[in-house]
Scaffold this motif. Structure first.
Motif, PDB file in Angstrom:
ATOM      1  N   ASN A  39     -23.706 -11.442 -79.547  1.00  0.00           N
ATOM      2  CA  ASN A  39     -22.888 -12.445 -78.867  1.00  0.00           C
ATOM      3  C   ASN A  39     -21.493 -11.892 -78.618  1.00  0.00           C
ATOM      4  OD1 ASN A  39     -24.918 -14.532 -80.289  1.00  0.00           O
ATOM      5  ND2 ASN A  39     -23.888 -15.527 -78.584  1.00  0.00           N
ATOM      6  N   TRP A  40     -20.965 -12.137 -77.423  1.00  0.00           N
ATOM      7  CA  TRP A  40     -19.617 -11.654 -77.145  1.00  0.00           C
ATOM      8  C   TRP A  40     -18.688 -12.755 -76.634  1.00  0.00           C
ATOM      9  CZ3 TRP A  40     -17.555 -11.987 -72.221  1.00  0.00           C
ATOM     10  CH2 TRP A  40     -18.458 -12.215 -71.188  1.00  0.00           C
ATOM     11  N   HIS A  41     -19.225 -13.820 -76.088  1.00  0.00           N
ATOM     12  CA  HIS A  41     -18.375 -14.913 -75.613  1.00  0.00           C
ATOM     13  C   HIS A  41     -19.182 -16.199 -75.645  1.00  0.00           C
ATOM     14  CE1 HIS A  41     -15.273 -17.026 -73.337  1.00  0.00           C
ATOM     15  NE2 HIS A  41     -16.209 -17.461 -72.522  1.00  0.00           N
ATOM     16  N   GLN A  42     -18.822 -17.105 -76.557  1.00  0.00           N
ATOM     17  CA  GLN A  42     -19.545 -18.367 -76.707  1.00  0.00           C
ATOM     18  C   GLN A  42     -21.038 -18.080 -76.880  1.00  0.00           C
ATOM     19  OE1 GLN A  42     -18.274 -20.885 -73.447  1.00  0.00           O
ATOM     20  NE2 GLN A  42     -16.158 -20.927 -74.166  1.00  0.00           N
ATOM     21  N   ASP A  43     -21.887 -18.545 -75.960  1.00  0.00           N
ATOM     22  CA  ASP A  43     -23.326 -18.319 -76.111  1.00  0.00           C
ATOM     23  C   ASP A  43     -23.814 -17.129 -75.300  1.00  0.00           C
ATOM     24  OD1 ASP A  43     -22.890 -19.472 -73.662  1.00  0.00           O
ATOM     25  OD2 ASP A  43     -24.664 -20.771 -73.732  1.00  0.00           O
ATOM     26  N   LYS A  44     -22.895 -16.335 -74.733  1.00  0.00           N
ATOM     27  CA  LYS A  44     -23.273 -15.167 -73.944  1.00  0.00           C
ATOM     28  C   LYS A  44     -23.649 -14.011 -74.866  1.00  0.00           C
ATOM     29  CE  LYS A  44     -22.020 -17.042 -69.960  1.00  0.00           C
ATOM     30  NZ  LYS A  44     -22.987 -17.376 -68.902  1.00  0.00           N
ATOM     31  N   ARG A  45     -24.694 -13.284 -74.511  1.00  0.00           N
ATOM     32  CA  ARG A  45     -25.090 -12.100 -75.263  1.00  0.00           C
ATOM     33  C   ARG A  45     -25.025 -10.880 -74.354  1.00  0.00           C
ATOM     34  NH1 ARG A  45     -26.949 -13.175 -80.306  1.00  0.00           N
ATOM     35  NH2 ARG A  45     -27.925 -11.166 -80.649  1.00  0.00           N
ATOM     36  N   ASN A  51     -18.903 -10.417 -83.276  1.00  0.00           N
ATOM     37  CA  ASN A  51     -19.800 -11.300 -84.011  1.00  0.00           C
ATOM     38  C   ASN A  51     -20.904 -10.458 -84.661  1.00  0.00           C
ATOM     39  OD1 ASN A  51     -18.560 -13.835 -83.216  1.00  0.00           O
ATOM     40  ND2 ASN A  51     -19.302 -13.359 -81.166  1.00  0.00           N
ATOM     41  N   SER A  77     -28.297  -6.244 -79.381  1.00  0.00           N
ATOM     42  CA  SER A  77     -28.032  -7.524 -78.746  1.00  0.00           C
ATOM     43  C   SER A  77     -27.027  -8.274 -79.604  1.00  0.00           C
ATOM     44  CB  SER A  77     -29.324  -8.344 -78.608  1.00  0.00           C
ATOM     45  OG  SER A  77     -29.059  -9.592 -77.987  1.00  0.00           O
ATOM     46  N   LYS A 112     -12.857 -14.230 -68.890  1.00  0.00           N
ATOM     47  CA  LYS A 112     -13.585 -14.305 -70.154  1.00  0.00           C
ATOM     48  C   LYS A 112     -12.802 -13.558 -71.216  1.00  0.00           C
ATOM     49  CE  LYS A 112     -17.480 -16.298 -68.737  1.00  0.00           C
ATOM     50  NZ  LYS A 112     -17.171 -16.486 -67.337  1.00  0.00           N
ATOM     51  N   ASN A 159     -24.514 -11.805 -86.324  1.00  0.00           N
ATOM     52  CA  ASN A 159     -25.660 -12.275 -85.547  1.00  0.00           C
ATOM     53  C   ASN A 159     -26.242 -11.196 -84.634  1.00  0.00           C
ATOM     54  OD1 ASN A 159     -24.065 -12.046 -83.278  1.00  0.00           O
ATOM     55  ND2 ASN A 159     -23.844 -14.228 -82.915  1.00  0.00           N
TER      56      ASN A 159
END
Length: 227
Positions: free
Chosen positions: A79-85, A59, A77, A224, A62
């Motif tokens: 995002n790597w999975h849904q809303d996880k950073r 991503n 920083s 994940k 962002n």
């Protein structure tokens, strides 16, 4: 990055001037995003660190970068999975060991001053080894420099996961023909909470000529989607 499906590449000693960044963007903007921090005094000839993001599998749009020490330390920083950073600290430590204590102390105090989230990974060219086994011929490094690095690691709860998993193995990422020595200067530290999430460790010769090997790991938390 395309052939090996590398999502995030962290580079040290980039020596990138603004015109270099423009050239890279003109050539590779469709596939890559480059986020660079240069040495403020000698951007084209000293230090410099960069994050290179593979737009096809990350991503990239962002992602944000916070510079800790220009040309020497910065955190990504993304995002790597849904809303996880995930937060990745990229380090290019000084060559002179006598400068290390001040460097590591500054990274720690700036991290606290900026009130940054604890990093998930800290990686780069540390120009320092923590254990005699990581040099050939084996020898300890500067004690004060090691203590300052360990103080930072303890403050950020970071571990040398490869070394913990391979306590007696020798692996070197840098060779000095002038001094006939080998060393593991390039390392990836990880938060203790990710101990079971790092797989496929590797160290290989880069396709781009350099005297350092490229160290890599796959971040794959259980259950994940990983990058």
């Amino acid at each position: 990055m395309r052939d090996q499906k590398i999502g995030i590449l962290c580079i040290q000693e980039t020596h990138l001037c603004p015109e270099h960044i423009t050239q890279i963007d003109n050539l590779y903007a469709r596939r890559l995003r480059v986020m660079n921090s240069s040495d403020p005094d000698r951007p084209g000839s000293s230090a410099g660190i960069a994050f290179v993001l593979n737009k096809e599998i990350t991503n990239a749009e962002n992602a944000t970068m916070q510079v800790i020490i220009p040309g020497r330390a910065a955190v990504l920083s993304i995002n790597w999975h849904q809303d996880k950073r995930i937060n990745i600290l990229n380090i290019y430590a000084p060559n002179n060991l006598s400068d290390h204590k001040a460097f590591w102390d500054k990274v720690r105090t700036e991290w606290q001053r900026l009130n940054l989230a604890t990093p998930d990974l800290m990686l780069g060219d540390f120009n320092l080894t923590e254990d005699p086994i990581d040099r050939a011929p084996a020898r300890p490094d500067h004690e004060g420099a090691i203590d300052a690095l360990r103080d930072l690691r303890n403050a950020l709860n970071l571990q040398d996961r490869w070394r913990l998993d391979h306590p007696h193995r020798r692996l070197f990422t840098f060779s000095s023909s002038a001094h006939q020595t080998l060393s593991r200067l390039d390392r990836i530290y990880a938060s203790a909470r990710h101990a079971e999430s790092l797989i496929n460790w590797d160290s290989q010769i880069s396709q781009i000529p350099t005297d350092h090997h490229m160290v890599s790991v796959r971040f794959a938390p259980p259950n994940k989607t990983s990058q």
